[in-house]
Structures are given as C-alpha cells and as structure tokens.
Write a protein that holds these residues in place. Structure first.
Motif, PDB file in Angstrom:
ATOM      1  N   ASP A 179      32.468 -49.509  -3.591  1.00 31.41           N
ATOM      2  CA  ASP A 179      32.828 -48.103  -3.692  1.00 31.41           C
ATOM      3  C   ASP A 179      31.926 -47.258  -2.802  1.00 31.41           C
ATOM      4  OD1 ASP A 179      30.393 -47.641  -4.993  1.00 31.41           O
ATOM      5  OD2 ASP A 179      31.291 -47.600  -6.987  1.00 31.41           O
ATOM      6  N   ILE A 180      32.166 -45.974  -2.782  1.00 32.22           N
ATOM      7  CA  ILE A 180      31.487 -45.077  -1.848  1.00 32.22           C
ATOM      8  C   ILE A 180      29.975 -45.024  -2.077  1.00 32.22           C
ATOM      9  CG2 ILE A 180      31.779 -42.993  -3.249  1.00 32.22           C
ATOM     10  CD1 ILE A 180      32.416 -41.516  -0.589  1.00 32.22           C
ATOM     11  N   HIS A 181      29.535 -45.252  -3.299  1.00 30.06           N
ATOM     12  CA  HIS A 181      28.100 -45.235  -3.589  1.00 30.06           C
ATOM     13  C   HIS A 181      27.402 -46.414  -2.899  1.00 30.06           C
ATOM     14  CE1 HIS A 181      28.554 -42.038  -6.578  1.00 30.06           C
ATOM     15  NE2 HIS A 181      29.621 -42.687  -7.027  1.00 30.06           N
TER      16      HIS A 181
ATOM     17  N   PHE B 258      29.952 -34.856  -1.698  1.00 30.38           N
ATOM     18  CA  PHE B 258      29.157 -36.077  -1.846  1.00 30.38           C
ATOM     19  C   PHE B 258      28.340 -36.333  -0.582  1.00 30.38           C
ATOM     20  CE2 PHE B 258      28.463 -40.610  -1.254  1.00 30.38           C
ATOM     21  CZ  PHE B 258      27.979 -41.027  -2.490  1.00 30.38           C
ATOM     22  N   GLY B 259      28.985 -36.268   0.579  1.00 30.46           N
ATOM     23  CA  GLY B 259      28.293 -36.512   1.846  1.00 30.46           C
ATOM     24  C   GLY B 259      27.232 -35.474   2.136  1.00 30.46           C
ATOM     25  N   GLN B 260      27.539 -34.215   1.839  1.00 33.93           N
ATOM     26  CA  GLN B 260      26.568 -33.147   2.074  1.00 33.93           C
ATOM     27  C   GLN B 260      25.324 -33.335   1.221  1.00 33.93           C
ATOM     28  OE1 GLN B 260      29.071 -29.811   1.138  1.00 33.93           O
ATOM     29  NE2 GLN B 260      29.727 -29.487   3.258  1.00 33.93           N
ATOM     30  N   LYS B 261      25.515 -33.719  -0.041  1.00 26.40           N
ATOM     31  CA  LYS B 261      24.377 -33.914  -0.940  1.00 26.40           C
ATOM     32  C   LYS B 261      23.619 -35.205  -0.628  1.00 26.40           C
ATOM     33  CE  LYS B 261      26.037 -31.319  -4.963  1.00 26.40           C
ATOM     34  NZ  LYS B 261      26.455 -31.408  -6.401  1.00 26.40           N
ATOM     35  N   THR B 262      24.367 -36.256  -0.272  1.00 24.61           N
ATOM     36  CA  THR B 262      23.744 -37.558  -0.062  1.00 24.61           C
ATOM     37  C   THR B 262      22.918 -37.598   1.217  1.00 24.61           C
ATOM     38  OG1 THR B 262      25.568 -38.626  -1.236  1.00 24.61           O
ATOM     39  CG2 THR B 262      24.176 -40.051   0.122  1.00 24.61           C
TER      40      THR B 262
END
Length: 329
Positions: free
Chosen positions: A33-35, A96-100
């Motif tokens: 998954d994305i994580h 998600f991408g901005q925070k990660t």
C-alpha cells in the motif's frame, strides 16, 4: 474516462480516491500500500528514474511529475536541486504526500492547473500514460507546458510486438498483471509510443533500461535532439550543494547495490554450474565403481577355474598379475 471523470470529488467512492491507494493496491492487486511504497520506492525506482533524469536534464530545472502518488520522487528531485512539484487526482493522496515529504503537490487533472505554457523543463509520467482516457489530448497539453527543449520522462508497460493473450495465460507471463481494463486503458509497444509522439511533433525518443524491464519500457521524449550530460557534469552539479552531495551518495550506494547483486547472480550461476558438474562426476565415479566391481567378479569367476589358474602361473602377463593381487589371488 474524461478529465472530468478522472477527478476525485469523493475520496471514499471515486475510482482514484483513497481506496485505490489502500484497499485496491493491497487487496485487489497484491501490491504494497501507499505507506509501504512511500518508504520502499525511494531506494530503488526513484533512484533509477533520477539517474536517467540527470542524464538529460540537470538541476535546477523545473520538473512536474504527473501521478506522483506519495511524492517520494518529487522529494528526491528536490533533494537533487530541481524545482520539483507533483500532481495527483485524490485530495487525500495530495495531503498524504505533502505531509509525508513536505513537497508541493496539486490536485489534477493537469489540464485544469494554472501552469504557463513553455514554463517546464521536464514532465515525468511514471506508470501514468496508460491510465489516460485520451493520451493524445493530455500529451498535447503537456508538450505545450514544456520549454522548446523540454522533455518527457515516461515509464509505461511495454506491450511486445506479437504478444499473444492465450500464450500469456499458458505461460503465466509477467505482462498479464498489466491487463487491467478499468485502469490501463492504452498499452503501447515501442513502435506505437514512438508513432504517438511523432504525430505530436516530439520525434526524438530515447529508450533507456527500465527498472522492471520484463514488462515495462522507459523513455525520454523531446521535440529537439536529446543531448546526454557527461558523468563529470552530473557529479559537478550534485557536488555543488550539500543536498546534492547526499543525493550523489544515494546514487553511489544504489550503483554498489546493483553491482553486488549482479556479482551475486553470476556467482549463483557459477555455483549452479559447478553443482551440475559435481553431480555428473559423482555419477561417473559411481558407474566406474560398478564397472570395477563387475570386472572383479568376472576375474574371480575365472580364477575359480583350474585351467585358468594353471595358465596364470605359467604366463608372464604383468597386468593380469596386478589385477590378481588386487582381488587377493
């Protein structure tokens, strides 16, 4: 799907919404998954793509990645010194991408973004081209966003000339997993993707090794002849900044990893070949021992006869006398 249909208005129900990156990837496709991908992609595919990007376009070029997912490649590009940003369809993935990774990511489609024509040095599309409902229209738009010497960096499944579905099923071919009717709307061969971009005025295309070469192709597309940067130019650019130095170190580590993997593969091939030789030689020894035992048995049968023993005593057959000693006569 039209650009309007590709838009994610409801992250819980729309096709490319949140569930696509979580449940669909892990449960339907058996992918991480994305994580997990946000961590794992950095150390392999992202570095592979960066190496080719550096070959044709040096920092601080302005690069946009369409379908940037969790944003790790955008982050790596930024680390290398590029002015990089991404585009995604799902507001949840964008957040998600901005925070990660702390990188700029916009909500697409790209056709709806306020990007000045002729303002980008490169656009990256990694496993994205095959998802477009109208690749001609989207690629035409992307080419307008590029500077005259700008380039497209594309990874997409490679449909091989003469590929046969029945044969793929029979052999369980790796390309079977690329046949997703609701996602992969267009699949290209090298010749068809070349024809596509030639029709759009981008006639210069360079195919590079794909990280997953058993089912993907990887290419650089431009409207002008592509000029490859020399390794010393790339090194000098990356060494000019602290973050660039760290990026170069990652590329060096990746190169060492691949070199060790190749050497290990070669050693395994050699080990396998030696094992076959050992098995062959062992079998030969067993056969020789069996032949020797049979010969000894025949000699014992001969020596059991009086006439042969008498002849043996009066003969000067040296080899026979040596054999007789071996079997105890």
């Amino acid at each position: 799907m039209t650009p309007d249909q590709l838009k994610v208005l409801n992250d819980e129900t729309d096709f490319y919404g949140k569930k696509y990156w979580l449940d669909h990837q892990s449960q339907d496709l058996d992918f991480p998954d994305i994580h997990s991908r946000a961590r794992n992609d950095l150390t392999e595919r992202n570095l592979h793509w960066l190496k080719t990007c550096l070959k044709y376009c040096l920092p601080p070029a302005k690069i946009l990645e369409l379908g940037c997912s969790h944003g790790s490649f955008v982050a790596l590009l930024s680390q290398a010194g590029y002015d990089a940003s991404g585009v995604e369809m799902s507001p949840w993935v964008v957040e998600f991408g901005q925070k990660t990774f702390g990188v700029p990511i916009s909500i697409g489609p790209v056709e709806y973004l306020d990007i000045p024509p002729g303002s980008l040095d490169a656009i990256a599309l990694m496993d994205v081209l095959e998802h477009f409902s109208d690749p001609v229209a989207t690629m035409t738009h992307c080419l307008k966003l590029l500077k005259p010497e700008g380039m497209l960096l594309i990874q997409t499944p490679q449909f091989t000339e003469g590929m046969n579905y029945a044969e793929l099923v029979e052999t369980n071919g790796a390309f079977l997993e690329q046949l997703k009717s609701d996602e992969h709307l267009y699949l290209f061969t090298k010749s068809s993707v070349t024809f596509l971009f030639q029709q759009l005025g981008a006639e210069y295309i360079q195919f590079e090794p794909a990280i997953f070469g058993h089912y993907d192709m990887f290419c650089v597309v431009s409207r002008v002849p592509l000029q490859a940067n020399k390794p010393e130019q790339i090194d000098a650019t990356l060494l000019s900044s602290p973050n660039g130095r760290l990026t170069l170190a990652l590329l060096d580590l990746r190169a060492r990893e691949l070199d060790l993997a190749e050497k290990f593969s070669e050693s395994e091939i050699d080990r396998s070949a030696r094992f076959v030789q050992i098995q062959t030689l062992t079998e030969m020894v067993k056969n020789s021992q069996a032949t020797l035992k049979e010969t000894e048995a025949n000699l014992r049968a001969l020596f059991a006869r009086k006439a042969f023993r008498y002849w043996f005593k009066v003969s000067n057959w040296i080899e026979l006398k040596e054999l007789a000693k071996r079997i105890g006569f």
